[in-house]
Write a protein that holds these residues in place. Structure first.
Motif, PDB file in Angstrom:
ATOM      1  N   MET A   1       0.836  -1.200   0.000  1.00 65.07           N
ATOM      2  CA  MET A   1       0.000   0.000   0.000  1.00 65.07           C
ATOM      3  C   MET A   1       0.872   1.251   0.000  1.00 65.07           C
ATOM      4  O   MET A   1       1.876   1.311   0.705  1.00 65.07           O
ATOM      5  N   MET A   2       0.485   2.255  -0.796  1.00 63.13           N
ATOM      6  CA  MET A   2       1.189   3.524  -0.791  1.00 63.13           C
ATOM      7  C   MET A   2       1.023   4.206   0.559  1.00 63.13           C
ATOM      8  O   MET A   2       0.006   4.058   1.230  1.00 63.13           O
ATOM      9  N   LYS A   3       2.049   4.968   0.964  1.00 66.06           N
ATOM     10  CA  LYS A   3       1.992   5.695   2.227  1.00 66.06           C
ATOM     11  C   LYS A   3       1.910   7.194   1.944  1.00 66.06           C
ATOM     12  O   LYS A   3       2.541   7.701   1.020  1.00 66.06           O
ATOM     13  N   PHE A   4       1.118   7.888   2.767  1.00 72.44           N
ATOM     14  CA  PHE A   4       0.926   9.325   2.605  1.00 72.44           C
ATOM     15  C   PHE A   4       1.156  10.032   3.931  1.00 72.44           C
ATOM     16  O   PHE A   4       0.956   9.465   4.999  1.00 72.44           O
ATOM     17  N   ILE A   5       1.524  11.302   3.816  1.00 68.03           N
ATOM     18  CA  ILE A   5       1.501  12.204   4.961  1.00 68.03           C
ATOM     19  C   ILE A   5       0.667  13.410   4.540  1.00 68.03           C
ATOM     20  O   ILE A   5       0.994  14.085   3.554  1.00 68.03           O
ATOM     21  N   ASP A   6      -0.420  13.657   5.253  1.00 69.77           N
ATOM     22  CA  ASP A   6      -1.244  14.840   4.992  1.00 69.77           C
ATOM     23  C   ASP A   6      -0.623  15.996   5.771  1.00 69.77           C
ATOM     24  O   ASP A   6      -0.651  16.000   7.006  1.00 69.77           O
ATOM     25  N   ILE A   7      -0.063  16.971   5.052  1.00 68.66           N
ATOM     26  CA  ILE A   7       0.649  18.049   5.746  1.00 68.66           C
ATOM     27  C   ILE A   7      -0.280  19.125   6.282  1.00 68.66           C
ATOM     28  O   ILE A   7       0.176  20.031   6.990  1.00 68.66           O
ATOM     29  N   GLY A   8      -1.592  19.034   5.985  1.00 66.88           N
ATOM     30  CA  GLY A   8      -2.500  20.063   6.478  1.00 66.88           C
ATOM     31  C   GLY A   8      -3.923  19.577   6.615  1.00 66.88           C
ATOM     32  O   GLY A   8      -4.655  19.467   5.632  1.00 66.88           O
ATOM     33  N   ALA A   9      -4.342  19.291   7.851  1.00 63.66           N
ATOM     34  CA  ALA A   9      -5.718  18.867   8.117  1.00 63.66           C
ATOM     35  C   ALA A   9      -6.229  19.618   9.341  1.00 63.66           C
ATOM     36  O   ALA A   9      -5.559  19.658  10.372  1.00 63.66           O
ATOM     37  N   ASN A  10      -7.400  20.218   9.224  1.00 63.58           N
ATOM     38  CA  ASN A  10      -7.996  21.010  10.309  1.00 63.58           C
ATOM     39  C   ASN A  10      -8.903  20.119  11.157  1.00 63.58           C
ATOM     40  O   ASN A  10     -10.133  20.232  11.115  1.00 63.58           O
ATOM     41  N   LEU A  11      -8.294  19.243  11.930  1.00 61.90           N
ATOM     42  CA  LEU A  11      -9.076  18.230  12.647  1.00 61.90           C
ATOM     43  C   LEU A  11      -9.849  18.772  13.835  1.00 61.90           C
ATOM     44  O   LEU A  11     -10.699  18.068  14.385  1.00 61.90           O
ATOM     45  N   THR A  12      -9.577  20.019  14.235  1.00 62.33           N
ATOM     46  CA  THR A  12     -10.365  20.606  15.323  1.00 62.33           C
ATOM     47  C   THR A  12     -11.609  21.319  14.797  1.00 62.33           C
ATOM     48  O   THR A  12     -12.374  21.883  15.576  1.00 62.33           O
ATOM     49  N   ASP A  13     -11.829  21.284  13.487  1.00 64.29           N
ATOM     50  CA  ASP A  13     -13.011  21.941  12.934  1.00 64.29           C
ATOM     51  C   ASP A  13     -14.290  21.321  13.500  1.00 64.29           C
ATOM     52  O   ASP A  13     -14.377  20.093  13.655  1.00 64.29           O
ATOM     53  N   PRO A  14     -15.284  22.156  13.836  1.00 59.63           N
ATOM     54  CA  PRO A  14     -16.540  21.636  14.415  1.00 59.63           C
ATOM     55  C   PRO A  14     -17.226  20.573  13.562  1.00 59.63           C
ATOM     56  O   PRO A  14     -18.005  19.767  14.096  1.00 59.63           O
ATOM     57  N   MET A  15     -16.957  20.553  12.263  1.00 59.83           N
ATOM     58  CA  MET A  15     -17.613  19.539  11.418  1.00 59.83           C
ATOM     59  C   MET A  15     -17.311  18.129  11.891  1.00 59.83           C
ATOM     60  O   MET A  15     -18.150  17.232  11.770  1.00 59.83           O
ATOM     61  N   TYR A  16     -16.112  17.917  12.435  1.00 60.96           N
ATOM     62  CA  TYR A  16     -15.763  16.583  12.910  1.00 60.96           C
ATOM     63  C   TYR A  16     -16.363  16.281  14.278  1.00 60.96           C
ATOM     64  O   TYR A  16     -16.210  15.176  14.804  1.00 60.96           O
ATOM     65  N   GLN A  17     -17.060  17.276  14.824  1.00 59.26           N
ATOM     66  CA  GLN A  17     -17.882  17.055  16.015  1.00 59.26           C
ATOM     67  C   GLN A  17     -19.360  16.990  15.644  1.00 59.26           C
ATOM     68  O   GLN A  17     -20.235  17.005  16.513  1.00 59.26           O
ATOM     69  N   GLY A  18     -19.626  16.974  14.333  1.00 54.20           N
ATOM     70  CA  GLY A  18     -21.000  16.897  13.847  1.00 54.20           C
ATOM     71  C   GLY A  18     -21.716  18.226  13.816  1.00 54.20           C
ATOM     72  O   GLY A  18     -22.937  18.270  13.640  1.00 54.20           O
ATOM     73  N   VAL A  19     -20.979  19.339  13.960  1.00 55.17           N
ATOM     74  CA  VAL A  19     -21.585  20.669  14.035  1.00 55.17           C
ATOM     75  C   VAL A  19     -21.285  21.451  12.756  1.00 55.17           C
ATOM     76  O   VAL A  19     -20.121  21.612  12.369  1.00 55.17           O
ATOM     77  N   TYR A  20     -22.336  21.950  12.111  1.00 61.08           N
ATOM     78  CA  TYR A  20     -22.226  22.689  10.857  1.00 61.08           C
ATOM     79  C   TYR A  20     -22.942  24.026  11.010  1.00 61.08           C
ATOM     80  O   TYR A  20     -24.136  24.055  11.319  1.00 61.08           O
ATOM     81  N   ASN A  21     -22.185  25.107  10.829  1.00 66.04           N
ATOM     82  CA  ASN A  21     -22.763  26.453  10.978  1.00 66.04           C
ATOM     83  C   ASN A  21     -23.495  26.615  12.307  1.00 66.04           C
ATOM     84  O   ASN A  21     -24.579  27.196  12.379  1.00 66.04           O
ATOM     85  N   GLY A  22     -22.910  26.051  13.357  1.00 63.55           N
ATOM     86  CA  GLY A  22     -23.469  26.183  14.696  1.00 63.55           C
ATOM     87  C   GLY A  22     -24.583  25.229  15.036  1.00 63.55           C
ATOM     88  O   GLY A  22     -25.106  25.261  16.154  1.00 63.55           O
ATOM     89  N   SER A  23     -24.936  24.366  14.099  1.00 62.31           N
ATOM     90  CA  SER A  23     -26.050  23.435  14.322  1.00 62.31           C
ATOM     91  C   SER A  23     -25.552  21.991  14.326  1.00 62.31           C
ATOM     92  O   SER A  23     -24.843  21.565  13.407  1.00 62.31           O
TER      93      SER A  23
END
Length: 308
Positions: A1-23
């Motif tokens: 399998m190819m290996k990757f490094i993602d050099i930029g991911a915004n993992l603290t974004d509310p979307m990953y907590q299920g929140v979109y535009n405050g909802s």
């Protein structure tokens, strides 16, 4: 399998907590997002920090996974946060770096953004972009850079401070001209490419001409997915199970319109398509580039293993 490094991911974004535009639309699913990432070939992810307040939640995510790392810095649109007490803000950034030295691999996201001056005026951006270069010098770290419609000022500040920046850095989400890319490369910088770098035929033409030994790949999740309307989409081969509505979330499915680190494979596929090269060859090169800048000790060992 190819290996990757993602050099930029915004993992603290509310979307990953299920929140979109405050909802709230669904339960937090960052654990599922990361699980898909590792299963899809991600070897490491560098989480983007864009303001001092991002640090605490970022390092909370990082503490339990040795594959996660972070930048520390202030995004140009947030540089107004320096103004009330510049020295205290700078000292707090230093404190975060020193407290998490084993996890911080770059200074940033910092730079200039003249497309969103309603958030922060030019003079303030320029002043505190240059101030953050002192962090790179002090901690001997590369830069994770942002430039939007500001290449002339951006390049001038970097060139004037090159002696402070032995590790140089990468300009992420690059969507500028070939001439701009060449000038940055001539000064030792790398070019970070994601879906937002591959929207138009002009973008593709530029990306095709950037030397492979100066490219790194990223997703800028949850932003910068490669949409069907983008010029690069014709080269995509990887498909993922996706639900169209956030409210229909399922643990095993991606959400339409929300990018994830696992989608880095699509960035690679577009680059392979426009360059006419095998994806495996490019994956190895971009992985090596990223190790050399952000993980130099590991890069030495990896290159030695390749020689055997």
């Amino acid at each position: 399998m190819m290996k990757f490094i993602d050099i930029g991911a915004n993992l603290t974004d509310p979307m990953y907590q299920g929140v979109y535009n405050g909802s709230s639309k669904h339960e937090p699913d960052l654990s599922h997002v990361l699980q898909r990432s590792w299963a899809g070939g991600l070897d490491k992810i560098i989480v983007t920090v864009g303001t001092l307040s991002d640090c605490e939640p970022t390092f909370e995510i990082l503490k339990n996974d040795e594959r996660l790392f972070a930048t520390v810095g202030c995004h140009p649109t947030r540089c107004g946060e320096f103004v009330p007490d510049p020295e205290a803000y700078f000292a707090s950034l230093c404190g975060q770096i020193e407290a998490h030295r084993d996890k911080v691999v770059a200074i940033g996201e910092c730079g200039l953004d003249y497309e969103r001056l309603h958030f922060c005026e030019k003079d303030v951006q320029r002043k505190y972009f240059e101030k953050q270069l002192e962090l790179a010098a002090r901690y001997e770290l590369p830069l994770f850079l942002h430039c939007r419609s500001a290449h002339e000022d951006f390049a001038e500040i970097l060139e004037r401070n090159l002696d402070k920046l032995p590790k140089r850095g990468v300009v992420h989400t690059f969507d500028g001209t070939l001439e701009a890319a060449q000038a940055l490369i001539a000064n030792g910088f790398y070019i970070g490419l994601n879906g937002c770098s591959l929207k138009t035929e002009e973008n593709l033409s530029v990306a095709a001409q950037i030397p492979d030994d100066r490219i790194m790949v990223e997703t800028d999740s949850p932003w910068c997915e490669i949409r069907p309307s983008h010029a690069g989409s014709k080269h995509i081969k990887s498909k993922y199970p996706t639900v169209k509505k956030k409210e229909k979330w399922e643990p095993g499915s991606l959400i339409a319109g929300r990018c994830e680190p696992v989608m880095i494979s699509q960035v690679l596929e577009v680059l392979a398509g426009i360059k006419g090269k095998p994806t495996v060859e490019l994956a190895d090169q971009y992985y090596r580039n990223t190790l050399q800048m952000f993980f130099p000790k590991e890069a030495a060992g990896w290159c030695e293993r390749l020689k055997r």
